[in-house]
Scaffold this motif. Structure first.
Motif, mmCIF file in Angstrom:
data_model
loop_
_atom_site.group_PDB
_atom_site.id
_atom_site.type_symbol
_atom_site.label_atom_id
_atom_site.label_comp_id
_atom_site.label_asym_id
_atom_site.label_seq_id
_atom_site.Cartn_x
_atom_site.Cartn_y
_atom_site.Cartn_z
ATOM 1 N N ALA A 169 -6.917 14.040 4.742
ATOM 2 C CA ALA A 169 -6.233 15.383 4.931
ATOM 3 C C ALA A 169 -6.357 15.891 6.489
ATOM 4 C CB ALA A 169 -7.380 16.272 4.328
ATOM 5 N N LEU A 170 -5.123 16.523 6.750
ATOM 6 C CA LEU A 170 -5.020 17.018 7.814
ATOM 7 C C LEU A 170 -5.053 18.698 7.830
ATOM 8 C CD1 LEU A 170 -3.825 17.421 10.933
ATOM 9 C CD2 LEU A 170 -1.433 17.493 9.693
ATOM 10 N N THR A 171 -5.959 19.351 8.560
ATOM 11 C CA THR A 171 -6.282 20.715 8.332
ATOM 12 C C THR A 171 -5.710 21.348 9.633
ATOM 13 O OG1 THR A 171 -8.160 20.255 7.004
ATOM 14 C CG2 THR A 171 -8.025 22.517 7.874
ATOM 15 N N ILE A 172 -5.053 22.397 9.317
ATOM 16 C CA ILE A 172 -4.574 23.176 10.553
ATOM 17 C C ILE A 172 -5.197 24.519 10.445
ATOM 18 C CG2 ILE A 172 -2.603 24.030 11.794
ATOM 19 C CD1 ILE A 172 -0.924 21.951 10.221
ATOM 20 N N SER A 173 -5.891 24.895 11.259
ATOM 21 C CA SER A 173 -6.605 26.229 11.106
ATOM 22 C C SER A 173 -5.757 27.443 12.013
ATOM 23 C CB SER A 173 -7.895 26.464 11.688
ATOM 24 O OG SER A 173 -8.896 25.204 11.155
ATOM 25 N N ARG A 174 -5.931 28.518 11.474
ATOM 26 C CA ARG A 174 -5.296 29.751 12.134
ATOM 27 C C ARG A 174 -3.725 29.241 12.328
ATOM 28 N NH1 ARG A 174 -9.616 28.629 14.634
ATOM 29 N NH2 ARG A 174 -8.774 27.679 16.535
ATOM 30 N N VAL A 175 -3.210 29.163 11.366
ATOM 31 C CA VAL A 175 -1.719 28.478 11.407
ATOM 32 C C VAL A 175 -0.681 29.600 11.965
ATOM 33 C CG1 VAL A 175 0.544 28.065 9.896
ATOM 34 C CG2 VAL A 175 -1.784 26.976 9.332
ATOM 35 N N GLU A 176 0.040 29.031 12.966
ATOM 36 C CA GLU A 176 1.119 29.774 13.644
ATOM 37 C C GLU A 176 2.561 29.411 13.217
ATOM 38 O OE1 GLU A 176 0.354 28.678 17.739
ATOM 39 O OE2 GLU A 176 -1.410 29.617 17.738
ATOM 40 N N ALA A 209 -4.148 25.592 6.434
ATOM 41 C CA ALA A 209 -3.118 24.822 5.774
ATOM 42 C C ALA A 209 -3.939 23.472 5.602
ATOM 43 C CB ALA A 209 -1.951 24.648 6.381
ATOM 44 N N SER A 210 -4.050 22.770 4.498
ATOM 45 C CA SER A 210 -4.566 21.422 4.450
ATOM 46 C C SER A 210 -3.397 20.606 3.733
ATOM 47 C CB SER A 210 -5.579 21.445 3.342
ATOM 48 O OG SER A 210 -6.367 20.277 3.295
ATOM 49 N N ILE A 211 -3.083 19.318 4.260
ATOM 50 C CA ILE A 211 -2.129 18.603 3.832
ATOM 51 C C ILE A 211 -2.776 17.227 3.653
ATOM 52 C CG2 ILE A 211 -0.018 17.282 4.631
ATOM 53 C CD1 ILE A 211 0.491 19.671 6.437
ATOM 54 N N THR A 212 -2.699 16.852 2.203
ATOM 55 C CA THR A 212 -3.554 15.629 1.750
ATOM 56 C C THR A 212 -2.591 14.385 2.002
ATOM 57 O OG1 THR A 212 -2.760 16.176 -0.422
ATOM 58 C CG2 THR A 212 -4.926 16.981 0.498
ATOM 59 N N CYS A 213 -3.227 13.266 2.007
ATOM 60 C CA CYS A 213 -2.568 11.886 2.149
ATOM 61 C C CYS A 213 -3.589 11.257 1.008
ATOM 62 C CB CYS A 213 -2.508 11.451 3.425
ATOM 63 S SG CYS A 213 -2.102 9.733 3.706
ATOM 64 N N TYR A 240 0.879 -1.246 0.060
ATOM 65 C CA TYR A 240 -0.036 -0.039 -0.101
ATOM 66 C C TYR A 240 0.767 1.288 -0.030
ATOM 67 C CZ TYR A 240 -4.201 2.809 1.039
ATOM 68 O OH TYR A 240 -5.215 3.656 1.090
ATOM 69 N N VAL A 241 0.539 2.177 -0.681
ATOM 70 C CA VAL A 241 1.282 3.501 -0.989
ATOM 71 C C VAL A 241 0.316 4.639 -0.472
ATOM 72 C CG1 VAL A 241 2.349 4.871 -2.558
ATOM 73 C CG2 VAL A 241 2.560 2.575 -2.986
ATOM 74 N N LEU A 242 1.086 5.517 0.333
ATOM 75 C CA LEU A 242 0.610 6.757 0.698
ATOM 76 C C LEU A 242 1.350 7.886 0.017
ATOM 77 C CD1 LEU A 242 0.197 6.099 4.479
ATOM 78 C CD2 LEU A 242 -1.839 6.023 2.662
ATOM 79 N N THR A 243 0.737 8.787 -0.723
ATOM 80 C CA THR A 243 1.099 9.862 -1.308
ATOM 81 C C THR A 243 0.737 11.406 -0.524
ATOM 82 O OG1 THR A 243 0.799 8.767 -3.325
ATOM 83 C CG2 THR A 243 1.193 10.869 -3.755
#
Lengths: 108, 119
Positions: free
Chosen positions: A71-78, A18-22, A2-5
């Motif tokens: 997806a990982l979402t980070i709101s109000r990025v610091e 910020a949104s980081i996808t997998c 299995y591959v995660l991109t």
């Protein structure tokens, strides 16, 4: 196996989201775990079982998972969120834990 | 508070055996449904899962390393161990021990120890 991109890098201005996808084949059927790794430090679990946050992790961090993308979402990025982020799943067919290649988050 | 600490030699020659110890405090390696795990990270690269020892006595290893790796426990010392046989330069990495909530998610990690393989 299995591959995660993951995208190698994501940039975001302070205060933005910020949104980081997998990506993975039918990843929506799996539990996805996310780690934050700052330079010189061990990874730290920030999201587990796709949407749960360990105690002490700010609500600004959230996870989602559907179809072929988590997806990982980070709101109000610091500025302190600048780090490498890794997704992880358990590949039951291969009987092993798999990590994505990691995404470097840069706070502009 | 759970704390894990890796220890072991930092430099090995090709064909030698990598042996690392993870000392656990604040928890027992024999209680709870935890997976005592090893993960590694080559310099400048991503994370690679090595395997785990489940507290009831079962083990599971990355197929790519399975022929060369064993993970074991010493309940009397509250430690678990990694042995990786016949190392090459490709095994140079920071090695982390971690507690697993399940086969995948790791909630507590050691600080990591760098192991270099060089002749």
């Amino acid at each position: 196996s299995y591959v995660l991109t993951q995208p190698p890098s994501v940039s975001v201005a302070p205060g933005e989201t910020a949104s980081i996808t997998c990506g993975g084949n039918n990843i929506g059927s799996k539990s996805v775990h996310w780690y934050q790794q700052k330079p010189g430090q061990a990874p730290a679990l920030i999201i587990y079982y796709s949407t749960d946050r360990p105690s002490g992790i700010p609500e600004r961090f959230s996870g989602s998972n559907s179809g072929n993308t988590a997806a990982l979402t980070i709101s109000r990025v610091e500025a302190g969120d600048e780090a490498d982020y890794y997704c992880q799943v358990w590949d039951s067919s291969g009987d092993l834990a798999v990590f994505g290649g990691g995404t470097k988050l840069t706070v502009l | 508070q759970v704390h894990l600490q890796e220890s072991g030699p930092g430099l090995l020659k090709p064909s030698e055996t990598l042996s690392l110890t993870c000392t656990v405090s604040g928890d027992s390696v024999t209680t709870g449904n935890y997976y005592w795990s090893w993960i590694r990270q080559p310099p400048g690269k991503g994370l690679e899962w090595i395997g785990y020892f489940f507290y009831i006595g079962s083990t599971n290893y990355n197929p790519s390393l399975k022929s060369r790796v064993t993970i074991s426990l010493d309940t009397s010392k509250n430690q678990f161990f990694l042995n990786l046989y016949s190392v090459t330069a490709a095994d140079t990495a920071v090695y982390y021990c971690a507690r697993g909530l399940g086969p995948a998610p790791k909630d507590y990690w050691g600080q990591g120890t760098l192991v270099a393989v060089s002749s």
